[in-house]
Design a protein around this motif. Structure first.
Motif, PDB file in Angstrom:
ATOM      1  N   UNK A   5      -2.907  10.988  -3.887  1.00 52.48           N
ATOM      2  CA  UNK A   5      -2.230   9.865  -3.257  1.00 52.48           C
ATOM      3  C   UNK A   5      -2.622   8.509  -3.830  1.00 52.48           C
ATOM      4  N   UNK A   6      -3.883   8.371  -4.262  1.00 49.77           N
ATOM      5  CA  UNK A   6      -4.295   7.054  -4.732  1.00 49.77           C
ATOM      6  C   UNK A   6      -3.958   6.819  -6.201  1.00 49.77           C
ATOM      7  N   UNK A   7      -3.451   7.837  -6.893  1.00 49.05           N
ATOM      8  CA  UNK A   7      -3.275   7.715  -8.338  1.00 49.05           C
ATOM      9  C   UNK A   7      -2.161   6.731  -8.704  1.00 49.05           C
ATOM     10  N   UNK A   8      -1.047   6.815  -8.001  1.00 48.87           N
ATOM     11  CA  UNK A   8       0.041   5.889  -8.302  1.00 48.87           C
ATOM     12  C   UNK A   8      -0.391   4.459  -8.036  1.00 48.87           C
ATOM     13  N   UNK A  59      12.886   2.221  -4.772  1.00 50.37           N
ATOM     14  CA  UNK A  59      13.106   1.979  -3.336  1.00 50.37           C
ATOM     15  C   UNK A  59      11.875   2.304  -2.486  1.00 50.37           C
ATOM     16  N   UNK A  60      11.156   3.348  -2.856  1.00 52.71           N
ATOM     17  CA  UNK A  60       9.955   3.706  -2.093  1.00 52.71           C
ATOM     18  C   UNK A  60       8.850   2.689  -2.310  1.00 52.71           C
ATOM     19  N   UNK A  61       8.743   2.171  -3.516  1.00 55.95           N
ATOM     20  CA  UNK A  61       7.745   1.144  -3.785  1.00 55.95           C
ATOM     21  C   UNK A  61       8.050  -0.122  -2.992  1.00 55.95           C
ATOM     22  N   UNK A  66      -1.262   2.997   2.467  1.00 54.97           N
ATOM     23  CA  UNK A  66      -0.135   2.607   1.617  1.00 54.97           C
ATOM     24  C   UNK A  66       0.347   3.758   0.735  1.00 54.97           C
ATOM     25  N   UNK A  67      -0.536   4.447   0.007  1.00 54.04           N
ATOM     26  CA  UNK A  67      -0.030   5.579  -0.786  1.00 54.04           C
ATOM     27  C   UNK A  67       0.563   6.692   0.073  1.00 54.04           C
ATOM     28  N   UNK A  68       0.002   6.915   1.272  1.00 55.47           N
ATOM     29  CA  UNK A  68       0.575   7.918   2.157  1.00 55.47           C
ATOM     30  C   UNK A  68       2.001   7.530   2.553  1.00 55.47           C
ATOM     31  N   UNK A  69       2.209   6.250   2.866  1.00 51.97           N
ATOM     32  CA  UNK A  69       3.540   5.756   3.216  1.00 51.97           C
ATOM     33  C   UNK A  69       4.480   5.903   2.023  1.00 51.97           C
ATOM     34  N   UNK A  70       4.005   5.541   0.834  1.00 55.78           N
ATOM     35  CA  UNK A  70       4.833   5.604  -0.368  1.00 55.78           C
ATOM     36  C   UNK A  70       5.320   7.026  -0.635  1.00 55.78           C
ATOM     37  N   UNK A 122       9.850  -0.414  -0.271  1.00 63.02           N
ATOM     38  CA  UNK A 122       9.691  -0.145   1.163  1.00 63.02           C
ATOM     39  C   UNK A 122       8.219  -0.179   1.568  1.00 63.02           C
ATOM     40  N   UNK A 123       7.358   0.339   0.707  1.00 60.89           N
ATOM     41  CA  UNK A 123       5.924   0.362   1.003  1.00 60.89           C
ATOM     42  C   UNK A 123       5.347  -1.039   0.999  1.00 60.89           C
ATOM     43  N   UNK A 124       5.654  -1.815  -0.022  1.00 61.07           N
ATOM     44  CA  UNK A 124       5.134  -3.176  -0.107  1.00 61.07           C
ATOM     45  C   UNK A 124       5.631  -4.027   1.064  1.00 61.07           C
ATOM     46  N   UNK A 125       6.892  -3.866   1.414  1.00 61.09           N
ATOM     47  CA  UNK A 125       7.436  -4.623   2.539  1.00 61.09           C
ATOM     48  C   UNK A 125       6.743  -4.247   3.855  1.00 61.09           C
ATOM     49  N   UNK A 126       6.463  -2.961   4.004  1.00 53.14           N
ATOM     50  CA  UNK A 126       5.861  -2.480   5.249  1.00 53.14           C
ATOM     51  C   UNK A 126       4.487  -3.096   5.502  1.00 53.14           C
ATOM     52  N   UNK A 127       3.743  -3.372   4.433  1.00 56.51           N
ATOM     53  CA  UNK A 127       2.376  -3.862   4.594  1.00 56.51           C
ATOM     54  C   UNK A 127       2.230  -5.357   4.304  1.00 56.51           C
ATOM     55  N   UNK A 128       3.346  -6.053   4.057  1.00 54.78           N
ATOM     56  CA  UNK A 128       3.290  -7.476   3.706  1.00 54.78           C
ATOM     57  C   UNK A 128       4.073  -8.288   4.735  1.00 54.78           C
TER      58      UNK A 128
END
Length: 379
Positions: A47-50, A93-95, A20-24, A97-103
């Motif tokens: 990558x994991x910090x956000x 938008x990136x957040x 997920x952070x890599x995608x974000x 897009x990331x949440x949608x991609x994995x949900x």
């Protein structure tokens, strides 16, 4: 705001580990390439910090009264990266897009909920940055002493060009010239001094680029930048109760700062400091603590080792040793160290009867993003 839906979608993204952070960040850098320069060349430790910070927000979103001060501090802290109000809209938008991609249950309702939540977070962080505009975003500092205490532990004394206004027990992020844009949090082991110097305890972590450099490469005369102080592992205003301090690993540093505050500023009180380690040779600051105990009749320092049968020191996990020496019901209590030690000690003290409102704790662990409601990074 649908908090349950937020937590459900975030849990799905978080369960993917690094994906997920890599995608974000990939989405963010492709859509807003100007943001790439704000991050280190290698993103391996970034990558994991956000997502960790986002997880903190999600876990505390139903406690806005407690969350707002944390977000304001983060807004102030983000000034060190050069973050401007115009940068915050780029993240949404990136957040999403990331949440949608994995949900697989993502819908317009969840999109609206996250948009509303992010708008609140961004506005409070921007407010925190604006309220701190009269304070420096960073402080330039010089290493004026460097002492190796063991193979993997060093104590650095640094002198900022302008004194940093912090409280004993708080932490500061630092960036060294040898590792640009890699910020790590450390707690000064002293209360503020007239000369502005800070003592920083560092343990070199396997694969840790900053901690390894601080211990093994940094020299007297090297320069670094310090970020603004964060955290609330501090003595409250008007606090005069006797103290119980329980330290493990590098969690010793902020508790030493509290002892230093009592020594130099008062008020007079009894202080019991317990320091735990697996083996006796890991008690890197024992000589300094023994000397401090000799000079301060109100201070008692006890050591515990959990995996050293040859040692004459008290045996057992430090949390268990603390309970053997109780009761502690009248004390103000501070616990800092690795997560298992903190969790066990806090649980035991609460079961022992220490009121929750008089117990503060903080986890010191590798690969954590900084002080928050839960913990801080040491590498």
């Amino acid at each position: 705001m649908d908090i349950a839906a937020m937590r459900a979608s975030f849990a799905k993204a978080a369960a993917t580990g690094d994906e997920a952070p890599l995608y974000f960040y990939s989405h963010l850098f492709l859509s807003h390439p100007e943001t790439r320069a704000m991050f280190p060349v290698s993103m391996a430790h970034q990558r994991d910090r956000f997502f960790h910070a986002l997880g903190e927000v999600v876990s505390h979103v139903d406690d806005l009264e407690g969350l707002v001060p944390i977000l304001k501090q983060l807004g102030y802290d983000h000034r060190k990266f050069g973050t401007l109000p115009a940068h915050y809209p780029a993240v949404l938008p990136s957040l999403l897009a990331t949440l949608e991609h994995f949900d697989d249950e993502w819908d317009e309702h969840r999109a609206r909920t996250w948009t509303e939540a992010y708008g609140l977070v961004a506005s409070v962080m921007i407010q925190g940055a604006e309220e701190s505009a009269d304070h420096p975003a960073t402080w330039r500092a010089e290493v004026v002493a460097h002492e190796r205490r063991s193979v993997d532990v060093a104590v650095l004394r640094v002198r900022p060009e302008v004194p940093v206004d912090y409280l004993a027990g708080q932490s500061l992020s630092l960036e060294i010239d040898r590792r640009p844009r890699l910020w790590r949090y450390y707690s000064p082991a002293n209360a503020p001094r007239d000369d502005g110097t800070l003592d920083v305890h560092v343990k070199a972590r396997p694969g840790g680029p900053v901690s390894t450099a601080l211990v093994r490469s940094v020299e007297v005369g090297d320069l670094m930048r310090l970020g603004p102080p964060l955290g609330d592992l501090t003595l409250g205003e008007g606090s005069d109760r006797d103290l119980l301090l329980v330290a493990g690993g590098m969690g010793l540093a902020p508790l030493e700062a509290l002892v230093d505050q009592v020594r130099r500023q008062g008020p007079a009180r009894r202080v019991d400091l317990f320091v735990g380690a697996r083996t006796e040779d890991q008690l890197y600051d024992r000589a300094a603590l023994d000397a401090l105990q000799q000079a301060c009749p109100w201070l008692s320092v006890r050591y515990a080792v959990s995996d050293d049968g040859l040692s004459d020191l008290e045996q057992g996990d430090v949390g268990d040793v603390v309970l053997r020496h109780g009761p502690w019901l009248s004390r103000e209590v501070f616990v800092a160290g690795p997560a298992p030690m903190v969790e066990q000690t806090v649980h035991g003290l609460l079961q022992h009867g220490v009121p929750r409102e008089r117990l503060r704790s903080e986890v010191f662990a590798p690969s954590r993003p900084g002080p928050s409601a839960e913990g801080k990074v040491t590498e």
